[in-house]
Design an enzyme around this catalytic site. Sequence first.
Site, PDB file in Angstrom:
ATOM      1  N   LYS A 114       0.837  -1.203   0.000  1.00  0.00           N
ATOM      2  CA  LYS A 114       0.000   0.000   0.000  1.00  0.00           C
ATOM      3  C   LYS A 114       0.877   1.259   0.000  1.00  0.00           C
ATOM      4  O   LYS A 114       2.086   1.183   0.240  1.00  0.00           O
ATOM      5  CB  LYS A 114      -0.927  -0.040   1.219  1.00  0.00           C
ATOM      6  CG  LYS A 114      -1.941  -1.205   1.162  1.00  0.00           C
ATOM      7  CD  LYS A 114      -2.898  -1.170   2.346  1.00  0.00           C
ATOM      8  CE  LYS A 114      -3.915  -2.309   2.256  1.00  0.00           C
ATOM      9  NZ  LYS A 114      -4.912  -2.234   3.348  1.00  0.00           N
ATOM     10  N   TYR A 154     -12.050  -2.110  -4.130  1.00  0.00           N
ATOM     11  CA  TYR A 154     -12.611  -2.339  -2.798  1.00  0.00           C
ATOM     12  C   TYR A 154     -14.144  -2.320  -2.796  1.00  0.00           C
ATOM     13  O   TYR A 154     -14.752  -2.063  -1.746  1.00  0.00           O
ATOM     14  CB  TYR A 154     -12.067  -1.305  -1.805  1.00  0.00           C
ATOM     15  CG  TYR A 154     -10.698  -1.635  -1.242  1.00  0.00           C
ATOM     16  CD1 TYR A 154     -10.487  -2.812  -0.513  1.00  0.00           C
ATOM     17  CD2 TYR A 154      -9.614  -0.772  -1.415  1.00  0.00           C
ATOM     18  CE1 TYR A 154      -9.242  -3.117   0.025  1.00  0.00           C
ATOM     19  CE2 TYR A 154      -8.362  -1.070  -0.879  1.00  0.00           C
ATOM     20  CZ  TYR A 154      -8.186  -2.246  -0.154  1.00  0.00           C
ATOM     21  OH  TYR A 154      -6.956  -2.541   0.382  1.00  0.00           O
ATOM     22  N   ASN A 210      -2.069  -0.063   6.834  1.00  0.00           N
ATOM     23  CA  ASN A 210      -1.490  -1.306   7.349  1.00  0.00           C
ATOM     24  C   ASN A 210      -0.588  -2.015   6.344  1.00  0.00           C
ATOM     25  O   ASN A 210      -0.459  -3.225   6.355  1.00  0.00           O
ATOM     26  CB  ASN A 210      -2.604  -2.221   7.886  1.00  0.00           C
ATOM     27  CG  ASN A 210      -3.645  -2.547   6.828  1.00  0.00           C
ATOM     28  OD1 ASN A 210      -3.483  -2.169   5.669  1.00  0.00           O
ATOM     29  ND2 ASN A 210      -4.673  -3.265   7.205  1.00  0.00           N
ATOM     30  N   HIS A 223      -1.846  -5.526   1.359  1.00  0.00           N
ATOM     31  CA  HIS A 223      -3.126  -6.180   1.086  1.00  0.00           C
ATOM     32  C   HIS A 223      -2.836  -7.593   0.614  1.00  0.00           C
ATOM     33  O   HIS A 223      -1.854  -7.828  -0.089  1.00  0.00           O
ATOM     34  CB  HIS A 223      -3.885  -5.432  -0.019  1.00  0.00           C
ATOM     35  CG  HIS A 223      -5.046  -6.232  -0.552  1.00  0.00           C
ATOM     36  ND1 HIS A 223      -6.288  -6.195   0.033  1.00  0.00           N
ATOM     37  CD2 HIS A 223      -5.124  -7.136  -1.557  1.00  0.00           C
ATOM     38  CE1 HIS A 223      -7.093  -7.039  -0.619  1.00  0.00           C
ATOM     39  NE2 HIS A 223      -6.403  -7.610  -1.585  1.00  0.00           N
ATOM     40  N   GLU A 226      -9.175 -10.189  -7.975  1.00  0.00           N
ATOM     41  CA  GLU A 226      -8.168  -9.158  -7.689  1.00  0.00           C
ATOM     42  C   GLU A 226      -6.964  -9.259  -8.627  1.00  0.00           C
ATOM     43  O   GLU A 226      -6.408  -8.240  -9.039  1.00  0.00           O
ATOM     44  CB  GLU A 226      -7.736  -9.261  -6.224  1.00  0.00           C
ATOM     45  CG  GLU A 226      -8.873  -8.868  -5.280  1.00  0.00           C
ATOM     46  CD  GLU A 226      -8.520  -9.020  -3.805  1.00  0.00           C
ATOM     47  OE1 GLU A 226      -7.421  -9.507  -3.493  1.00  0.00           O
ATOM     48  OE2 GLU A 226      -9.361  -8.641  -2.972  1.00  0.00           O
TER      49      GLU A 226
END
Length: 138
Positions: free
Chosen positions: A9, A49, A112, A115, A126
């Site tokens: 990310k 998302y 965080n 992913h 994805e």
Amino acid sequence: MERTLSLIKPDGVQKKLTGEIIKRFENEGITIVAMKKVHLTQKQAEGFYAVHRERPFFNSLTKFMTSGPIIAMVLEGENVIAKNRKLMGATNYKEAEEGTIRREFATDIEKNVVHGSDAPETAAFEIAYFFNNLEITG
Ligand code: IDP
Ligand code: MG
């Protein structure tokens, strides 16, 4: 053999954790069969998302995901979906196991670092969201 989508990310890229994260995958015997750096638009982040569109954090999450470039990878290996989730640690870094990527490097439940797809169906969606067949090696 299984495949999964991994994203580093914007916070992870910004903190120059790309090499560290790739090393962890390779140390586990995971093979990177595709990789690229991309900067998502708001629409592209919302599409990725889409399953979370009703969640209260959707707007903030998609904005964060467009805040800088990300590294997208297709990982391949035996049981790689679960293996990657284990290396990542729990969504909330405070609950993540010692030694996991999120426990060591995340600063926030949203920011965080990584992913990872959570099941074969989401992995298929994805991976196809980021890569076409020609971009994934045998
Ligand atoms: P996962 O990334 O561990 O699979 P998900 O529940 O699928 O976790 O949530 C997707 C992403 O949304 C998380 O990685 C995190 O960036 C963000 N997120 C999840 N829960 C929260 C929350 O309660 N507040 C803010 N952001 C969240
Ligand atoms: Mg998830």
